[in-house]
Design a protein around this motif. Structure first.
Motif, short mmCIF file in Angstrom:
data_model
loop_
_atom_site.label_atom_id
_atom_site.label_comp_id
_atom_site.label_asym_id
_atom_site.label_seq_id
_atom_site.Cartn_x
_atom_site.Cartn_y
_atom_site.Cartn_z
N SER A 106 0.84 -1.19 0.00
CA SER A 106 0.00 0.00 0.00
C SER A 106 0.87 1.24 0.00
O SER A 106 1.66 1.45 0.92
CB SER A 106 -0.93 0.01 1.22
OG SER A 106 -0.19 0.19 2.39
N GLY A 107 0.75 2.05 -1.07
CA GLY A 107 1.51 3.29 -1.16
C GLY A 107 2.92 3.07 -1.64
O GLY A 107 3.53 2.04 -1.37
N THR A 108 3.45 4.04 -2.36
CA THR A 108 4.82 3.89 -2.87
C THR A 108 5.85 4.09 -1.77
O THR A 108 7.01 3.78 -1.97
CB THR A 108 5.07 4.89 -4.00
OG1 THR A 108 4.82 6.21 -3.53
CG2 THR A 108 4.17 4.60 -5.20
N ASP A 109 5.45 4.60 -0.59
CA ASP A 109 6.40 4.75 0.51
C ASP A 109 6.97 3.40 0.91
O ASP A 109 8.09 3.30 1.41
CB ASP A 109 5.73 5.39 1.72
CG ASP A 109 5.46 6.87 1.51
OD1 ASP A 109 6.01 7.43 0.54
OD2 ASP A 109 4.69 7.46 2.29
N ALA A 110 6.20 2.34 0.69
CA ALA A 110 6.68 1.00 1.04
C ALA A 110 7.65 0.46 0.01
O ALA A 110 8.33 -0.54 0.26
CB ALA A 110 5.49 0.04 1.18
N LEU A 111 7.72 1.10 -1.16
CA LEU A 111 8.57 0.62 -2.24
C LEU A 111 9.91 1.33 -2.31
O LEU A 111 10.90 0.75 -2.74
CB LEU A 111 7.84 0.79 -3.58
CG LEU A 111 6.50 0.08 -3.71
CD1 LEU A 111 5.87 0.40 -5.06
CD2 LEU A 111 6.64 -1.42 -3.53
N VAL A 112 9.96 2.60 -1.93
CA VAL A 112 11.20 3.36 -2.01
C VAL A 112 11.21 4.43 -0.92
O VAL A 112 10.19 5.06 -0.65
CB VAL A 112 11.38 4.00 -3.40
CG1 VAL A 112 10.23 4.92 -3.76
CG2 VAL A 112 12.71 4.72 -3.52
#
Length: 295
Positions: free
Chosen positions: A49-55
């Protein structure tokens, strides 16, 4: 501190005013990227959930050099299996954009890109980094002796099975008392060789008009960079973008060919050979060549 300063200036990276740090070819390339990848909404269940978890992004401190310039770096940490792109991301990548609005006491700034990797994504060649990217930054203060604040945002693409546009914000006052940062030192050490270091003896470019733009054929006399070499030719102009570069070696000569196209509607008026930037990526090292003569 003197040794650190020497390492920082090994890359052939010209300083520019902070307002000119990002290139302006992004719009056309991003449009191409949007046609080449499935969009995130087609596979939402596969995404955290959310790009914060990706980068994630953080600013590293590297102190101040003997010349009074500040050393820092943007460190991007990517989720497992995800990658992001180099300044020239390839035929289908999403190029990064930087906005430094809100920064304080920044006169000039230069970035040093570490040597990237070449990937094959959905049948397209892309160029970038996986796991982590440390992007060193050198800042010349507008007012020497005063604090430097780096604030802004970075727009980038991060890709795995799908490609997700992301925007990262940062705000950090650089620490003048910080010591050498091993992560910054390692990133600087992994930058491409200069033409002189790589033994480049000559680089010439032949220009030929095409239906929509200008074909550029570069002939580079240099030892092999190792393995199957990949070449990238950047136009050095915000009004142009380049198609994928092909490369073929014949003995000591590497022949690289691309086509420059207008970034917006209209025709290409001219190409300045001195502003072209040719990068050769090999299995042993990468090479950064600035400018070429008439061929």
């Amino acid at each position: 501190m003197t040794e650190y300063h020497t390492q920082l200036h090994r890359p052939s990276t010209a300083k520019r005013p902070v307002t000119q740090i990002a290139g302006a070819v992004f719009t056309a390339l991003t449009a191409l990227a949007g046609l080449s990848f499935p969009i995130a909404t087609q596979a939402q269940s596969a995404l955290p959930s959310g790009t914060d978890a990706l980068v994630e992004v953080e600013i590293l401190d590297g102190g101040v050099t003997a010349d009074g310039t500040y050393i820092g770096a943007l460190r991007l940490t990517l989720a497992d299996g995800w990658k992001t792109y180099w300044r020239a991301p390839g035929d289908a990548g999403i190029p990064p954009r930087f906005n430094w609005r809100g920064s304080r006491n920044v006169g000039e700034m230069s970035m040093t890109w570490p040597s990237p990797e070449v990937f094959s994504t959905s049948g397209y060649r892309t160029i970038g980094y996986h796991d982590q990217l440390v992007l060193p930054i050198e800042v010349t203060p507008a007012q020497p002796g005063r604090a430097v604040r780096l604030k802004g945002r970075m727009e980038l693409g991060i890709c795995k099975d799908v490609c997700v546009p992301s925007e990262l914000s940062f705000d950090h006052q650089l620490d003048a008392k910080a010591g050498r940062n091993p992560a910054i030192v390692a990133a600087l050490a992994s930058r491409p060789y200069s033409a002189r270091e790589a033994g480049v003896r000559a680089a010439s470019c032949r220009l030929k008009p095409t239906k929509y733009g200008i074909e550029v054929e570069a002939r580079i006399t240099m030892p092999s960079a190792g393995g199957t070499e990949v070449a990238v030719i950047e136009p050095g102009s915000p009004h142009l973008y380049a198609s994928e570069t092909s490369a073929k070696r014949s003995g000591q000569i590497l022949v690289a060919k691309t086509e420059f196209l207008p970034a917006s509607s209209g025709n290409i008026a001219s190409v300045d050979r001195s502003q072209l930037r040719i990068t050769v990526l090999g299995s042993k090292h990468a090479v950064d060549i600035t400018g070429c003569t008439a061929g």
